[in-house]
Design a protein around this motif. Structure first.
Motif, PDB file in Angstrom:
ATOM      1  N   LEU A 181       0.860  -1.192   0.000  1.00  0.00           N
ATOM      2  CA  LEU A 181       0.000   0.000   0.000  1.00  0.00           C
ATOM      3  C   LEU A 181       0.893   1.237   0.000  1.00  0.00           C
ATOM      4  O   LEU A 181       1.905   1.272   0.712  1.00  0.00           O
ATOM      5  N   ASP A 182       0.522   2.252  -0.792  1.00  0.00           N
ATOM      6  CA  ASP A 182       1.308   3.487  -0.927  1.00  0.00           C
ATOM      7  C   ASP A 182       2.708   3.240  -1.480  1.00  0.00           C
ATOM      8  O   ASP A 182       3.626   4.034  -1.255  1.00  0.00           O
ATOM      9  N   GLY A 183       2.867   2.141  -2.209  1.00  0.00           N
ATOM     10  CA  GLY A 183       4.174   1.800  -2.783  1.00  0.00           C
ATOM     11  C   GLY A 183       4.566   2.730  -3.928  1.00  0.00           C
ATOM     12  O   GLY A 183       3.721   3.334  -4.579  1.00  0.00           O
ATOM     13  N   ARG A 184       5.896   2.834  -4.132  1.00  0.00           N
ATOM     14  CA  ARG A 184       6.437   3.702  -5.185  1.00  0.00           C
ATOM     15  C   ARG A 184       7.328   2.874  -6.116  1.00  0.00           C
ATOM     16  O   ARG A 184       8.276   2.224  -5.651  1.00  0.00           O
ATOM     17  N   LEU A 185       7.035   2.924  -7.403  1.00  0.00           N
ATOM     18  CA  LEU A 185       7.873   2.284  -8.424  1.00  0.00           C
ATOM     19  C   LEU A 185       8.657   3.377  -9.134  1.00  0.00           C
ATOM     20  O   LEU A 185       8.066   4.310  -9.677  1.00  0.00           O
ATOM     21  N   PHE A 186      10.000   3.293  -9.119  1.00  0.00           N
ATOM     22  CA  PHE A 186      10.818   4.267  -9.834  1.00  0.00           C
ATOM     23  C   PHE A 186      11.550   3.566 -10.972  1.00  0.00           C
ATOM     24  O   PHE A 186      12.328   2.649 -10.741  1.00  0.00           O
ATOM     25  N   ILE A 187      11.281   4.016 -12.203  1.00  0.00           N
ATOM     26  CA  ILE A 187      11.857   3.393 -13.400  1.00  0.00           C
ATOM     27  C   ILE A 187      13.001   4.273 -13.915  1.00  0.00           C
ATOM     28  O   ILE A 187      12.808   5.458 -14.191  1.00  0.00           O
ATOM     29  N   ILE A 188      14.207   3.677 -14.020  1.00  0.00           N
ATOM     30  CA  ILE A 188      15.363   4.441 -14.495  1.00  0.00           C
ATOM     31  C   ILE A 188      15.934   3.879 -15.795  1.00  0.00           C
ATOM     32  O   ILE A 188      16.967   4.343 -16.270  1.00  0.00           O
ATOM     33  N   GLY A 189      15.262   2.868 -16.365  1.00  0.00           N
ATOM     34  CA  GLY A 189      15.764   2.297 -17.617  1.00  0.00           C
ATOM     35  C   GLY A 189      14.723   1.408 -18.249  1.00  0.00           C
ATOM     36  O   GLY A 189      13.736   1.030 -17.605  1.00  0.00           O
ATOM     37  N   THR A 190      14.943   1.086 -19.519  1.00  0.00           N
ATOM     38  CA  THR A 190      13.999   0.238 -20.255  1.00  0.00           C
ATOM     39  C   THR A 190      14.769  -0.848 -21.008  1.00  0.00           C
ATOM     40  O   THR A 190      14.556  -1.068 -22.195  1.00  0.00           O
ATOM     41  N   MET A 191      15.687  -1.517 -20.294  1.00  0.00           N
ATOM     42  CA  MET A 191      16.532  -2.532 -20.931  1.00  0.00           C
ATOM     43  C   MET A 191      15.715  -3.653 -21.571  1.00  0.00           C
ATOM     44  O   MET A 191      16.137  -4.248 -22.548  1.00  0.00           O
ATOM     45  N   GLY A 192      14.536  -3.928 -21.008  1.00  0.00           N
ATOM     46  CA  GLY A 192      13.716  -5.013 -21.542  1.00  0.00           C
ATOM     47  C   GLY A 192      12.634  -4.563 -22.508  1.00  0.00           C
ATOM     48  O   GLY A 192      11.943  -5.387 -23.103  1.00  0.00           O
ATOM     49  N   GLY A 193      12.455  -3.245 -22.670  1.00  0.00           N
ATOM     50  CA  GLY A 193      11.409  -2.715 -23.544  1.00  0.00           C
ATOM     51  C   GLY A 193      10.771  -1.484 -22.936  1.00  0.00           C
ATOM     52  O   GLY A 193      10.773  -1.316 -21.711  1.00  0.00           O
ATOM     53  N   ALA A 194      10.227  -0.620 -23.805  1.00  0.00           N
ATOM     54  CA  ALA A 194       9.729   0.680 -23.348  1.00  0.00           C
ATOM     55  C   ALA A 194       8.208   0.829 -23.421  1.00  0.00           C
ATOM     56  O   ALA A 194       7.663   1.816 -22.939  1.00  0.00           O
ATOM     57  N   VAL A 195       7.516  -0.130 -24.025  1.00  0.00           N
ATOM     58  CA  VAL A 195       6.067   0.024 -24.224  1.00  0.00           C
ATOM     59  C   VAL A 195       5.320  -1.115 -23.541  1.00  0.00           C
ATOM     60  O   VAL A 195       5.673  -2.285 -23.691  1.00  0.00           O
TER      61      VAL A 195
ATOM     62  N   VAL B  47       3.851   5.734  -9.702  1.00  0.00           N
ATOM     63  CA  VAL B  47       4.855   5.323 -10.691  1.00  0.00           C
ATOM     64  C   VAL B  47       5.648   6.559 -11.093  1.00  0.00           C
ATOM     65  O   VAL B  47       5.065   7.578 -11.481  1.00  0.00           O
ATOM     66  N   GLN B  48       6.959   6.481 -10.962  1.00  0.00           N
ATOM     67  CA  GLN B  48       7.832   7.615 -11.255  1.00  0.00           C
ATOM     68  C   GLN B  48       8.907   7.180 -12.240  1.00  0.00           C
ATOM     69  O   GLN B  48       9.257   6.002 -12.311  1.00  0.00           O
ATOM     70  N   ALA B  49       9.444   8.132 -12.986  1.00  0.00           N
ATOM     71  CA  ALA B  49      10.544   7.819 -13.902  1.00  0.00           C
ATOM     72  C   ALA B  49      11.367   9.076 -14.127  1.00  0.00           C
ATOM     73  O   ALA B  49      10.828  10.181 -14.141  1.00  0.00           O
ATOM     74  N   ALA B  50      12.667   8.896 -14.266  1.00  0.00           N
ATOM     75  CA  ALA B  50      13.532  10.042 -14.562  1.00  0.00           C
ATOM     76  C   ALA B  50      14.898   9.545 -14.966  1.00  0.00           C
ATOM     77  O   ALA B  50      15.320   8.448 -14.581  1.00  0.00           O
ATOM     78  N   GLY B  51      15.587  10.372 -15.740  1.00  0.00           N
ATOM     79  CA  GLY B  51      17.008  10.170 -15.995  1.00  0.00           C
ATOM     80  C   GLY B  51      17.748  11.238 -15.209  1.00  0.00           C
ATOM     81  O   GLY B  51      17.147  12.067 -14.534  1.00  0.00           O
ATOM     82  N   LEU B  52      19.055  11.236 -15.335  1.00  0.00           N
ATOM     83  CA  LEU B  52      19.888  12.215 -14.640  1.00  0.00           C
ATOM     84  C   LEU B  52      20.517  13.183 -15.636  1.00  0.00           C
ATOM     85  O   LEU B  52      20.609  14.381 -15.391  1.00  0.00           O
TER      86      LEU B  52
END
Length: 325
Positions: A230-244, A259-264
């Protein structure tokens, strides 16, 4: 100076050591004579023409380095010629010299060699800005890191443990999982032989983890959501397996998921400076205390950049791969 040049987009063989012009520093930059640079997965994408450098950045590869300050711009007060430093770069590390905004430069942490410090800026800034500044992992919470034996993974395990979290990792071999365990991971999951969702549920009494740091992308997306508390956060920093992928929004509603995502690399200079400042204030003392250590797999000369890229793409490494001019 010498630098690694991408002769044309392609496989590792397109990387060639050539003579190029020295960088010219701006008023708020420092010039670093590079002691070492470290590979990042993004370098292999840039080499293939899939990840161009940001506008105004060096055309050369390399998102971090360590070295000695050789010159400073007229607006720079903190750094002096001769200082030993490491730095977060938008590019240019695969060279003998690099110009970098002063706000992205860090001192060498006590107890770390000048060369080994090249392995720290990108992983430290990535993990701190995602897991802690954005996903706000708290003491006593649980973190799942996919690719626990990568440069990002080995760093995330150590800093999350230092901050008082319980750490789960996935990796693809028993050897890699053993390294993760030695670094402090509490639950080590071989994704080739186990279903990580089932194991996460089993280890958390059916609740799930609080934060996930993911670089795989599409194939893990739904399973990551199923693995969150509950109230979990997923942060995506890459799409090595696919982007869609597809998303059933109802899976977010039931558990109030984020769900969060960002590069640096493409962040503003101001934003990077804030991240670097926090890393120096909070992460560097953990390194100085010996609680977080660089994990380095191999050192290669800059001229062997192609060999280093092949090694990274084989995924046989654990931790970071360094290149030294």
């Amino acid at each position: 100076m010498k630098a690694i040049v991408i002769s044309e987009p392609g496989e590792a063989e397109v990387l060639q050591l050539q003579e190029v012009e020295d960088p010219i520093i701006k008023d708020d930059e420092v010039l670093i004579k590079v002691e070492a640079t470290a590979l990042n997965r993004a370098d292999t994408l840039q080499r293939k023409g899939l990840y161009p450098p940001p506008k105004g950045a060096s055309p050369f590869l390399g998102l971090e380095c360590s070295g000695i300050v050789e010159a400073v711009g007229k607006n720079v007060s903190r750094w002096k010629i001769g200082n030993q430093v490491c730095a977060l770069l938008a590019g240019g590390g695969y060279a003998e010299k690099v110009a970098v905004p002063a706000g992205q430069v860090l001192p060498i942490p006590p107890g770390v060699s000048l060369k080994d410090a090249a392995s720290l800026p990108e992983v430290a800034c990535t993990v701190w800005s995602t897991v802690f500044m954005t996903s706000r992992l708290l003491r006593g919470e649980t973190l799942l890191v996919h690719g626990g034996s990568s440069g990002i993974g080995t760093f995330a395990i150590q800093i999350a443990k230092y901050q008082g979290a319980r750490v789960f990792v996935t990796a693809g071999s028993e050897e890699k999982l053993a390294v993760c365990k030695d670094l402090g991971a509490d639950v080590c999951i071989n994704y080739k032989t186990e279903d990580f969702v089932a194991r996460v549920k089993e280890e958390t009494d059916g609740k799930g983890v609080d934060v996930i740091l993911d670089s795989i992308g599409a194939p893990y997306f739904q399973r990551n959501l199923e693995s969150l508390n509950l109230d979990g956060r997923l942060f995506i920093i890459g799409t090595m397996g696919g982007a869609v992928t597809q998303l059933d929004f109802r899976s977010l509603f039931a558990k109030r998921l984020t769900v969060q995502a960002a590069g640096l690399r493409n962040r503003s200079l101001e934003n990077k400076a804030v991240i670097v400042s926090e890393v120096e204030k909070i992460v560097w003392p953990a390194i100085a205390a010996g609680k977080v250590k660089p994990v380095i797999f191999k050192y290669l000369p800059l001229s062997a950049a192609a060999e280093a890229h092949k090694l990274m793409e084989s995924s046989k490494h654990i931790g970071k791969i360094l290149l030294a001019p």
